[in-house]
Design a protein around this motif. Sequence first.
Motif, PDB file in Angstrom:
ATOM      1  N   ARG A 208       0.830  -1.201   0.000  1.00  0.00           N
ATOM      2  CA  ARG A 208       0.000   0.000   0.000  1.00  0.00           C
ATOM      3  C   ARG A 208       0.866   1.252   0.000  1.00  0.00           C
ATOM      4  NH1 ARG A 208      -5.456   1.194   2.130  1.00  0.00           N
ATOM      5  NH2 ARG A 208      -5.565  -0.955   2.885  1.00  0.00           N
ATOM      6  N   GLY A 209       1.924   1.251   0.784  1.00  0.00           N
ATOM      7  CA  GLY A 209       2.808   2.400   0.807  1.00  0.00           C
ATOM      8  C   GLY A 209       3.545   2.603  -0.500  1.00  0.00           C
ATOM      9  N   SER A 210       3.864   1.482  -1.191  1.00  0.00           N
ATOM     10  CA  SER A 210       4.697   1.576  -2.394  1.00  0.00           C
ATOM     11  C   SER A 210       4.049   2.390  -3.499  1.00  0.00           C
ATOM     12  CB  SER A 210       5.028   0.170  -2.914  1.00  0.00           C
ATOM     13  OG  SER A 210       3.881  -0.458  -3.493  1.00  0.00           O
ATOM     14  N   TYR A 211       2.741   2.226  -3.699  1.00  0.00           N
ATOM     15  CA  TYR A 211       2.128   2.967  -4.801  1.00  0.00           C
ATOM     16  C   TYR A 211       1.748   4.387  -4.412  1.00  0.00           C
ATOM     17  CZ  TYR A 211      -2.157   0.806  -2.811  1.00  0.00           C
ATOM     18  OH  TYR A 211      -3.161   0.352  -1.983  1.00  0.00           O
ATOM     19  N   HIS A 212       2.190   4.813  -3.219  1.00  0.00           N
ATOM     20  CA  HIS A 212       2.081   6.226  -2.836  1.00  0.00           C
ATOM     21  C   HIS A 212       3.463   6.889  -2.760  1.00  0.00           C
ATOM     22  CE1 HIS A 212      -1.881   4.733  -1.415  1.00  0.00           C
ATOM     23  NE2 HIS A 212      -2.277   5.949  -1.717  1.00  0.00           N
ATOM     24  N   LEU A 213       4.502   6.191  -3.197  1.00  0.00           N
ATOM     25  CA  LEU A 213       5.847   6.751  -3.156  1.00  0.00           C
ATOM     26  C   LEU A 213       5.995   8.008  -4.006  1.00  0.00           C
ATOM     27  CD1 LEU A 213       8.113   3.565  -3.231  1.00  0.00           C
ATOM     28  CD2 LEU A 213       8.195   5.372  -1.501  1.00  0.00           C
ATOM     29  N   TYR A 214       5.162   8.155  -5.028  1.00  0.00           N
ATOM     30  CA  TYR A 214       5.243   9.348  -5.878  1.00  0.00           C
ATOM     31  C   TYR A 214       4.998  10.620  -5.082  1.00  0.00           C
ATOM     32  CZ  TYR A 214       0.143   9.613  -5.825  1.00  0.00           C
ATOM     33  OH  TYR A 214      -1.164   9.732  -5.421  1.00  0.00           O
ATOM     34  N   GLN A 215       4.370  10.486  -3.887  1.00  0.00           N
ATOM     35  CA  GLN A 215       4.112  11.644  -3.035  1.00  0.00           C
ATOM     36  C   GLN A 215       5.311  11.984  -2.156  1.00  0.00           C
ATOM     37  OE1 GLN A 215       0.561  10.813  -0.759  1.00  0.00           O
ATOM     38  NE2 GLN A 215      -0.648  10.316  -2.572  1.00  0.00           N
ATOM     39  N   GLY A 216       6.290  11.086  -2.081  1.00  0.00           N
ATOM     40  CA  GLY A 216       7.430  11.308  -1.209  1.00  0.00           C
ATOM     41  C   GLY A 216       7.425  10.315  -0.053  1.00  0.00           C
ATOM     42  N   PHE A 217       8.392  10.478   0.848  1.00  0.00           N
ATOM     43  CA  PHE A 217       8.538   9.525   1.957  1.00  0.00           C
ATOM     44  C   PHE A 217       7.379   9.623   2.942  1.00  0.00           C
ATOM     45  CE2 PHE A 217      12.886  10.409   0.450  1.00  0.00           C
ATOM     46  CZ  PHE A 217      13.245   9.124   0.097  1.00  0.00           C
ATOM     47  N   GLY A 218       6.816  10.806   3.097  1.00  0.00           N
ATOM     48  CA  GLY A 218       5.679  10.963   3.998  1.00  0.00           C
ATOM     49  C   GLY A 218       4.479  10.163   3.535  1.00  0.00           C
ATOM     50  N   GLY A 219       4.211  10.176   2.230  1.00  0.00           N
ATOM     51  CA  GLY A 219       3.106   9.407   1.682  1.00  0.00           C
ATOM     52  C   GLY A 219       3.303   7.921   1.867  1.00  0.00           C
ATOM     53  N   PHE A 220       4.565   7.480   1.724  1.00  0.00           N
ATOM     54  CA  PHE A 220       4.862   6.059   1.927  1.00  0.00           C
ATOM     55  C   PHE A 220       4.610   5.650   3.371  1.00  0.00           C
ATOM     56  CE2 PHE A 220       7.963   2.850   3.303  1.00  0.00           C
ATOM     57  CZ  PHE A 220       7.594   1.785   2.492  1.00  0.00           C
ATOM     58  N   VAL A 221       5.186   6.381   4.306  1.00  0.00           N
ATOM     59  CA  VAL A 221       5.057   6.025   5.720  1.00  0.00           C
ATOM     60  C   VAL A 221       3.600   6.101   6.169  1.00  0.00           C
ATOM     61  CG1 VAL A 221       5.664   6.706   8.076  1.00  0.00           C
ATOM     62  CG2 VAL A 221       7.405   6.705   6.287  1.00  0.00           C
ATOM     63  N   GLY A 222       2.915   7.175   5.798  1.00  0.00           N
ATOM     64  CA  GLY A 222       1.527   7.338   6.203  1.00  0.00           C
ATOM     65  C   GLY A 222       0.646   6.210   5.717  1.00  0.00           C
ATOM     66  N   ASN A 223       0.874   5.754   4.492  1.00  0.00           N
ATOM     67  CA  ASN A 223       0.039   4.687   3.943  1.00  0.00           C
ATOM     68  C   ASN A 223       0.438   3.312   4.452  1.00  0.00           C
ATOM     69  OD1 ASN A 223      -2.074   5.565   1.761  1.00  0.00           O
ATOM     70  ND2 ASN A 223      -0.333   6.977   1.575  1.00  0.00           N
ATOM     71  N   VAL A 224       1.696   3.131   4.828  1.00  0.00           N
ATOM     72  CA  VAL A 224       2.071   1.887   5.502  1.00  0.00           C
ATOM     73  C   VAL A 224       1.341   1.788   6.841  1.00  0.00           C
ATOM     74  CG1 VAL A 224       3.948   0.663   6.676  1.00  0.00           C
ATOM     75  CG2 VAL A 224       4.306   1.575   4.382  1.00  0.00           C
ATOM     76  N   VAL A 225       1.316   2.891   7.581  1.00  0.00           N
ATOM     77  CA  VAL A 225       0.591   2.909   8.862  1.00  0.00           C
ATOM     78  C   VAL A 225      -0.895   2.632   8.631  1.00  0.00           C
ATOM     79  CG1 VAL A 225      -0.110   4.344  10.813  1.00  0.00           C
ATOM     80  CG2 VAL A 225       2.248   4.434   9.978  1.00  0.00           C
TER      81      VAL A 225
END
Length: 269
Positions: A208-225
């Motif tokens: 889930r976090g991986s396909y939000h990486l285009y937003q930056g590291f914050g998007g990745f971490v937030g979506n992993v949570v």
Amino acid sequence: MSTLSTWLSPARPGEPQECTDPAERKAIGIELLVVFAVTLGMSGLQSLISLLDALLQPTPLGEQQVAINQPQADLGLLDALAQLVNVLRLISWGALGAFLLWRGGVALRAVGLDRTRMGGDLARGAGLAALIGIPGLGLYLLAHALGLSLTVQPSTLTDAWWRAPALVLAAFGNAFAEEVLVVAYALTRLRQLGWSENRSLWLAAVLRGSYHLYQGFGGFVGNVVMGLVYGRVWQRTNRLVPLVVGHTLIDVVAFVGYAALRGHVGWLP
């Protein structure tokens, strides 16, 4: 303590049963790879490339912008149709996962994709939206201030009469595709392969976090949570509708709210 331990390390449910036939296990593994190769897994690879490209730019990450819902055509009516096609694509992705579960003998009610408890599901969905959405906004603003996230523009659509309905439909499309595929489909298939609840939860959350990486590291971490919370709620309740409702509400607030507030408030990047 026992309640906390069951949330942190839940036991595997009795259904679906673990598949022991080698040929069937291989087929499930291939099915997982194919499904995500043409849906959210491919989006994850594209997002990774997008993030690497952003990091290699001379402009700092926090000064770059990325739009989620953006115009697809110059003519307004064609743009509206293009937005609807994108929604249909997302719903089709989710429908593919639901169909494969059903075709494989897993009833959709067994994963909580039914209308038998709509009142409670709607209430739980609203609670999940608040639980994830409010801290998620704070995390994004912090990550952006630290230069770890791009400036995310949830919508750059023109101010047309169809913008709000299109954004609401896009929010539902995102929610349906992600929750069906990354939660119900993936976690059910991994149960059939004998994976532990925690191992499958982490894989789904990172996906889930991986396909939000285009937003930056914050998007990745937030979506992993978000993936860890949503995935665990599903593992404990087997109810998918609250997740779809909660995710839809989060995206509706983000998409429509940003379109309404853009240029009118100073705290929004």
